[in-house]
Design a protein around this motif. Structure first.
Motif, short mmCIF file in Angstrom:
data_model
loop_
_atom_site.label_atom_id
_atom_site.label_comp_id
_atom_site.label_asym_id
_atom_site.label_seq_id
_atom_site.Cartn_x
_atom_site.Cartn_y
_atom_site.Cartn_z
N SER A 55 0.83 -1.19 0.00
CA SER A 55 0.00 0.00 0.00
C SER A 55 0.87 1.26 0.00
CB SER A 55 -0.89 -0.06 1.25
OG SER A 55 -1.59 1.13 1.38
N VAL A 56 0.63 2.14 -0.95
CA VAL A 56 1.28 3.46 -0.97
C VAL A 56 0.15 4.48 -1.04
CG1 VAL A 56 2.99 4.95 -2.09
CG2 VAL A 56 3.26 2.47 -2.22
N PRO A 57 -0.43 4.82 0.13
CA PRO A 57 -1.61 5.68 0.15
C PRO A 57 -1.26 7.16 -0.03
CG PRO A 57 -1.02 5.07 2.39
CD PRO A 57 -0.04 4.37 1.48
N ARG A 58 -2.30 7.93 -0.26
CA ARG A 58 -2.18 9.38 -0.42
C ARG A 58 -1.45 10.01 0.76
NH1 ARG A 58 -4.76 13.57 -3.09
NH2 ARG A 58 -5.69 12.08 -4.50
N SER A 59 -1.79 9.58 1.99
CA SER A 59 -1.20 10.20 3.19
C SER A 59 0.32 10.00 3.20
CB SER A 59 -1.81 9.58 4.44
OG SER A 59 -1.69 8.18 4.41
N LEU A 60 0.79 8.84 2.78
CA LEU A 60 2.24 8.58 2.75
C LEU A 60 2.91 9.43 1.67
CD1 LEU A 60 4.64 6.79 3.80
CD2 LEU A 60 4.21 5.38 1.80
N LEU A 61 2.27 9.50 0.51
CA LEU A 61 2.85 10.27 -0.60
C LEU A 61 2.98 11.75 -0.22
CD1 LEU A 61 0.90 8.38 -3.36
CD2 LEU A 61 3.41 8.52 -3.24
N ALA A 62 2.01 12.26 0.56
CA ALA A 62 2.07 13.66 1.00
C ALA A 62 3.28 13.87 1.90
CB ALA A 62 0.79 14.02 1.74
N GLN A 63 3.61 12.85 2.71
CA GLN A 63 4.75 13.00 3.62
C GLN A 63 6.10 12.92 2.89
OE1 GLN A 63 3.42 10.11 6.80
NE2 GLN A 63 4.35 11.69 8.07
N VAL A 64 6.15 12.10 1.83
CA VAL A 64 7.44 11.93 1.11
C VAL A 64 7.40 12.69 -0.21
CG1 VAL A 64 7.93 9.69 2.20
CG2 VAL A 64 6.71 9.74 0.02
N SER A 65 6.85 13.89 -0.19
CA SER A 65 6.59 14.60 -1.44
C SER A 65 7.87 15.03 -2.17
CB SER A 65 5.68 15.80 -1.18
OG SER A 65 6.31 16.65 -0.26
N ASN A 66 9.05 14.88 -1.53
CA ASN A 66 10.30 15.16 -2.26
C ASN A 66 10.78 13.94 -3.05
OD1 ASN A 66 10.50 17.79 -1.34
ND2 ASN A 66 11.54 17.16 0.55
N ALA A 67 10.07 12.82 -2.92
CA ALA A 67 10.48 11.61 -3.66
C ALA A 67 10.37 11.85 -5.16
CB ALA A 67 9.61 10.43 -3.24
N LYS A 68 11.24 11.18 -5.89
CA LYS A 68 11.27 11.37 -7.35
C LYS A 68 10.62 10.21 -8.09
CE LYS A 68 13.77 15.16 -7.15
NZ LYS A 68 13.11 15.67 -5.94
N VAL A 69 10.37 9.11 -7.38
CA VAL A 69 9.80 7.94 -8.05
C VAL A 69 9.26 6.96 -7.00
CG1 VAL A 69 12.05 6.72 -8.10
CG2 VAL A 69 10.30 6.13 -9.79
N VAL A 70 8.20 6.24 -7.40
CA VAL A 70 7.76 5.05 -6.65
C VAL A 70 8.05 3.86 -7.57
CG1 VAL A 70 5.80 3.77 -5.68
CG2 VAL A 70 5.90 6.27 -5.44
N SER A 71 9.00 3.02 -7.18
CA SER A 71 9.37 1.89 -8.04
C SER A 71 8.82 0.59 -7.46
CB SER A 71 10.90 1.80 -8.17
OG SER A 71 11.24 0.63 -8.88
#
Ligand code: NDP
Length: 319
Positions: A55-71
């Motif tokens: 699971s890669v939910p919206r809440s997690l993506l908001a926290q790691v918003s400097n990430a360049k990719v989800v692989s």
């Protein structure tokens, strides 16, 4: 110099983890229980590593918003909130094609297993039952009618293998593939009513939830077998158990389940099912190829290079 930080959101395959650790510091999300510690780490995360079901939910993506990719290590990515990733400008990648052969091989293995009762035969010999009588007869596979739910990369590879067994092939998908040469049915129920073996190989997620329900199983009928190598969510598991117990269908071969790794006890006790632990792509060769591709996507994403295999929703945006 310290290595850049990536976040693993699930237990990664050792091949993928080893490759990542050669370049990055890998943080296991499940080990970080203190919210403050995670909040301090999150802005440093340059990439997120996942698996097909993670699971890669919206809440997690908001926290790691400097990430360049989800692989993602896997072709399915139904656990990733792709819309949220796109909103945060984080492309998502997966590992298509490299696992197609293995998944198609296992689908055919399950067709043969349920039709010819291979696992039951193995048990019969080991239990010393052979001297006391023959086993019940199996169901001929060569020449039988195969229905494929989802004629994508893997569905086509299954069709190719089934053609070698002289099976007649029909399918359903969101759209008809006129150039496939196979008969199209607009719904899973109509397809099920016209085949002996129904193989499910769609993505998971909301769009396919319980696509295979009581109505489809009834249409498959008392001489029909269900094979699921897609995702557990695609089949209504309660309806399936009821259909297997009542003889509404003849049997099932299942690689995926609704609540993995927990398989309902009702399925363990049924003699007309063959169960495998979500292992359709689990060969050394393919897991290495998946790890190589997932790692290449991570490296490309975190270094601003073109991604090798973005998911279709992101590929369209990156053009
Ligand atoms: P593709 O995207 O190439 O194919 C998916 C197919 O599913 C397409 O034909 C698509 O139709 C069809 N489909 C999608 N939604 C529906 C729907 N609502 N009703 C009917 N058909 C639908 O994917 P792959 O073949 O590469 O992989 C398929 C899936 O297999 C993965 O997403 C994953 O869930 C599963 N998988 C399981 C593994 C395991 O270990 N058991 C390993 C690898 C994959 P259309 O072409 O019309 O869009």
């Amino acid at each position: 110099m310290s290595k850049p930080d990536v976040l693993a959101v699930a237990k990664l395959h050792p091949f993928y983890l080893k490759a990542l650790e050669s370049v990055y510091t890998v943080h296991d999300r499940t080990h970080i229980t203190d919210p403050a510690a995670f909040a301090a780490l999150a802005p440093r995360i340059v990439g997120v590593a996942g698996t097909g079901e993670a699971s890669v939910p919206r809440s997690l993506l908001a926290q790691v918003s400097n990430a360049k990719v989800v692989s993602v290590f896997g072709v399915g990515y139904d656990g990733v909130d792709v819309a949220a990733a796109i909103e945060h400008g984080i492309p998502v990648t997966h590992t298509p094609d490299v696992l197609t052969d293995d998944v198609a091989d296992l689908a055919m293995g399950l067709v043969l297993s349920v039709g010819r009762t291979i696992p039951q035969a193995d048990k019969f010999v080991r239990a010393g039952q052979w001297p006391s009588g023959p086993m019940a007869l199996g169901r001929k596979v060569s020449g039988a009618r195969l229905g494929i739910v989802g004629l994508g990369r893997i569905g086509k590879a299954i069709a190719q293998r089934a053609s070698g067994f002289g099976m007649s092939i029909a399918y359903t998908a969101r759209s008809e593939k006129a150039d496939s040469g196979f008969k199209f049915f607009p719904s899973a129920a109509e397809l099920a009513a016209n085949v002996d073996f129904l193989v499910v190989i769609t993505p998971g997620g909301a769009g396919t939830k319980h696509l295979i329900n009581a109505e489809v199983l009834k249409a498959l009928g008392a001489r029909g077998f269900l094979i699921n190598v897609a995702r557990g969510s695609v089949v209504d598991e309660e309806a399936l158990i009821a259909a297997l117990q009542s003889g509404t269908i003849a049997g099932a071969g299942l690689d995926v389940f609704a609540n993995e790794p927990n398989v309902p006890e009702a399925l363990w006790t049924l003699s007309n099912v063959v169960l495998t632990p979500h292992m359709a792509s689990a060969t050394t060769e393919t897991r290495q190829a998946m790890a190589d591709l997932a790692f290449a996507n991570m490296q490309a994403g975190t270094s601003g290079q073109p991604l090798r295999t973005p998911v279709p929703e992101c590929a369209a945006l990156l053009k």
